[in-house]
Every structure is written in C-alpha cells, then in structure tokens.
Design a protein around this motif. Structure first.
Motif, short mmCIF file in Angstrom:
data_model
loop_
_atom_site.label_atom_id
_atom_site.label_comp_id
_atom_site.label_asym_id
_atom_site.label_seq_id
_atom_site.Cartn_x
_atom_site.Cartn_y
_atom_site.Cartn_z
N ASN A 195 0.83 -1.21 0.00
CA ASN A 195 0.00 0.00 0.00
C ASN A 195 0.86 1.26 0.00
O ASN A 195 1.69 1.46 0.89
CB ASN A 195 -0.93 0.00 1.20
N TYR A 196 0.63 2.09 -1.00
CA TYR A 196 1.31 3.38 -1.11
C TYR A 196 0.27 4.47 -1.37
O TYR A 196 0.55 5.49 -1.96
CB TYR A 196 2.36 3.33 -2.22
N LEU A 197 -0.95 4.19 -0.90
CA LEU A 197 -2.07 5.10 -1.13
C LEU A 197 -2.52 5.77 0.16
O LEU A 197 -3.20 6.80 0.13
CB LEU A 197 -3.24 4.32 -1.74
N GLY A 198 -2.17 5.18 1.31
CA GLY A 198 -2.52 5.78 2.59
C GLY A 198 -3.81 5.28 3.20
O GLY A 198 -4.14 5.61 4.34
N ARG A 264 -9.42 3.49 7.00
CA ARG A 264 -8.33 3.21 7.93
C ARG A 264 -7.00 3.61 7.29
O ARG A 264 -6.63 3.12 6.23
CB ARG A 264 -8.31 1.72 8.28
N PRO A 265 -6.26 4.52 7.94
CA PRO A 265 -4.98 4.96 7.38
C PRO A 265 -3.91 3.89 7.51
O PRO A 265 -3.96 3.03 8.39
CB PRO A 265 -4.63 6.18 8.23
N VAL A 266 -2.94 3.93 6.62
CA VAL A 266 -1.85 2.97 6.65
C VAL A 266 -0.59 3.62 6.09
O VAL A 266 -0.66 4.39 5.14
CB VAL A 266 -2.22 1.70 5.85
N ALA A 267 0.54 3.33 6.73
CA ALA A 267 1.82 3.85 6.25
C ALA A 267 2.27 3.05 5.02
O ALA A 267 1.86 1.89 4.84
CB ALA A 267 2.87 3.74 7.35
N PRO A 268 3.10 3.62 4.18
CA PRO A 268 3.57 2.89 2.99
C PRO A 268 4.29 1.60 3.37
O PRO A 268 5.13 1.58 4.28
CB PRO A 268 4.53 3.88 2.33
#
Length: 314
Positions: A195-198, A264-268
């Motif tokens: 994931n690189y979308l956040g 839900r946010p996520v770091a790259p």
C-alpha cells in the motif's frame, strides 16, 4: 476421483478454498506456496477430508522452482491431471508513487509466474496427451480501476496469454486451458496487499465467497470451459467499460475511493509482495458477515419477540 491436482498459492484465499474443494472430491493434492507453516495447516485440513497430500514450499517467481514442483508431484503421484494456479499479490497506489521494484514484482508474480506455470504444466500435459490447466484471472483483466496498476496490467496480460494458449491448444487434443475470472472475493489479499495510497483497500460490493470461486475451478477440471466469470456485476462492469467508456472513466475513480478503500490509514509498505505473512493467511478475509452468527442472532431475536408476543396475549 483419484486425480492428481497441483495447486499453487494454496495457503490463503481462493487457493486454500480450492484445496479444500478438491480434497472433498477425493483428489490427490500437491499444494505449493511460500509459507511452510501455513502449508502444513492446509495439508492437515485436506488430510482430515480424506485426501492424499504432498506439500512443497515454493516461491513461484524463483527460477526453476515450478519445474522442480512438477518433478516432485510426478515422483509422488505419477502424472499430473490438473494444475490450478491461484498465486497472486496486489498493491495499492498511484502508478507514479508506487516503487518500481514493487510494481515489477507484482507483474513478475501475477503474470510471469503464471506464464511459467503454463510452460511447465503444458509441457507435461502434451507429453501425456491429457491435462487441464486452470488459471485465475479477474474481472480486472477486462476492465480497469485506478490505484491498482500492477495488478490490472498483469491480469490484462494473463487474459491475452490465456486466449493465445487456448488457440494453440487446439493442436493438442486432450489438453484444456481454463480461465476463471472472479470479481470481488472475500479473501485476505486486500489487507495483505502492498500500500502506497494511505488507505487500506477492500473488495467493493457485491462480494462473493472464495468457496464459490473454488467450486467454479473444480467444475472446470470436471468439465473444462474456456472462461468462467464469477461475480454478479462482472458483465455489467464490462459492458460499461466497453460501451460507455467516458461515463465509466468519470465514475470509476469516485466509486473506487468510496467502495474500494476503507477509511483506515496505513503507512507505505510492500505487504506480501516480496515475502509471505503467515499470520494473515486464511480462506476468508472477514469482509462478509458470518452467516451462521447472523442466523443465530436472527433466531434469538425472533424467539425473544415471539415470547414477548405470547406474554402480551396471555
């Protein structure tokens, strides 16, 4: 049925459901995936269903790994009757913000490894004048969606490769090639994706079960078909993409952000693109409700309401 079936990508999602489905049909299984610990779990599940099982830890992108897998299958059970390929990875992100090495590995896993499976399997099938290859495509092999460029490119490539192989297979009687194209499926792949979308991805509704896709795959081995679509809206989406491209392109971005991504946010991170995560491997991804729990809840509410109504009538 006593067939020998090789399943690549057997530890999670559709592949694990397929392993259970073929085990229930009495087939001998050769299960392959990257995680030895999870392979052992799936082996035990299939043996409990009465199947003979060989497990072979394999990274499908490793040079020579798939030929070695075929050798192991033949040494254990004899000729391979069917090969079901489900191994795939995914990543979310704008194309220009996804690291090149991550994009390349998605293509390597989802397209080039599938091509190598076909190369190995078809060589064995031609020698035996029999065999069925089942490849896992996607509705995204016929349409496109933003933020999934590597996966979409791989599935479009697989669609073209499969069609070409089917044309060539007309010259080899007894060898069949099938493509199963699911829509949204309740598997862990969305949470396991790079994931690189956040924002964490999810399958947009309507969502089908991996067990339904597995049944379609097993049916293809029983009665081979060129292409099978699994998903209620697949035909509608393909129609819109082809006949109304301007409308489709205007709507697909907002719909993807609304239905294909969580809040839900996520770091790259690269997810399982380069290495497995055994803790996240399962048949289901938890995107559909637990039907048995819903039934129990509805039954409990109904019983309580019935008791309350009886008390009022007394």
């Amino acid at each position: 049925m006593n067939r020998t079936v090789v399943i690549t990508g057997a530890t999670s999602g559709i592949g694990r459901a397929a392993a259970r489905e073929f085990a229930g049909r009495g087939d001998r299984l050769v299960l392959a995936a990257r995680s030895p610990a999870t392979l052992a779990e799936v082996r035990d599940e299939c043996r409990a269903a009465g199947a003979d099982v060989l497990v072979v830890p394999v990274d499908v992108t490793a040079p020579g790994a798939l030929a070695a897998l075929a050798d192991a299958a033949e040494a254990e059970f004899g000729a391979i009757d069917a090969w079901v390929h489900t191994a795939a990875v995914m990543t979310y992100g704008r194309f220009d913000e996804t690291p090149a090495e991550v994009f390349d590995q998605v293509i390597r896993t989802d397209l080039l490894a599938a091509a190598e499976v076909a190369r190995v399997a078809l060589g064995r099938f031609r020698a035996a004048s029999a065999g069925t290859l089942v490849l896992t495509g996607s509705v995204l092999g016929h349409i496109t969606a933003p933020y999934m460029s590597g996966y979409v490119a791989a599935k479009w490539g697989l669609q073209g490769l499969t069609r070409t192989l089917q044309q060539e297979a007309r010259e080899t009687p007894g060898v069949r090639i099938c493509l199963v194209n699911p829509g949204s499926v309740d598997t862990p792949v969305y949470r396991q994706a790079g994931n690189y979308l956040g924002r964490v991805g999810r399958p947009p509704p309507p969502i089908t079960t991996p067990e339904r896709v597995a049944r379609a795959m097993a049916d293809c081995v029983d009665r081979p078909r060129r292409e099978v679509s699994v998903g209620r809206l697949n035909v509608v989406m393909r129609f819109g993409f082809t006949v109304l491209p301007g409308v489709y392109d205007a709507l697909v971005g907002p719909l993807m952000r609304l239905a294909g991504l969580t809040d839900r946010p996520v770091a790259p991170h690269p997810g399982i693109v380069f290495a497995p995560n055994p803790a996240g491997e399962a048949v289901r991804g938890g995107w559909l409700p637990d039907v048995s729990r819903v039934v129990r809840s509805v039954g409990g509410v109904t019983a309580a309401a019935g008791s309350a109504l009886l008390r009022r009538l007394r």
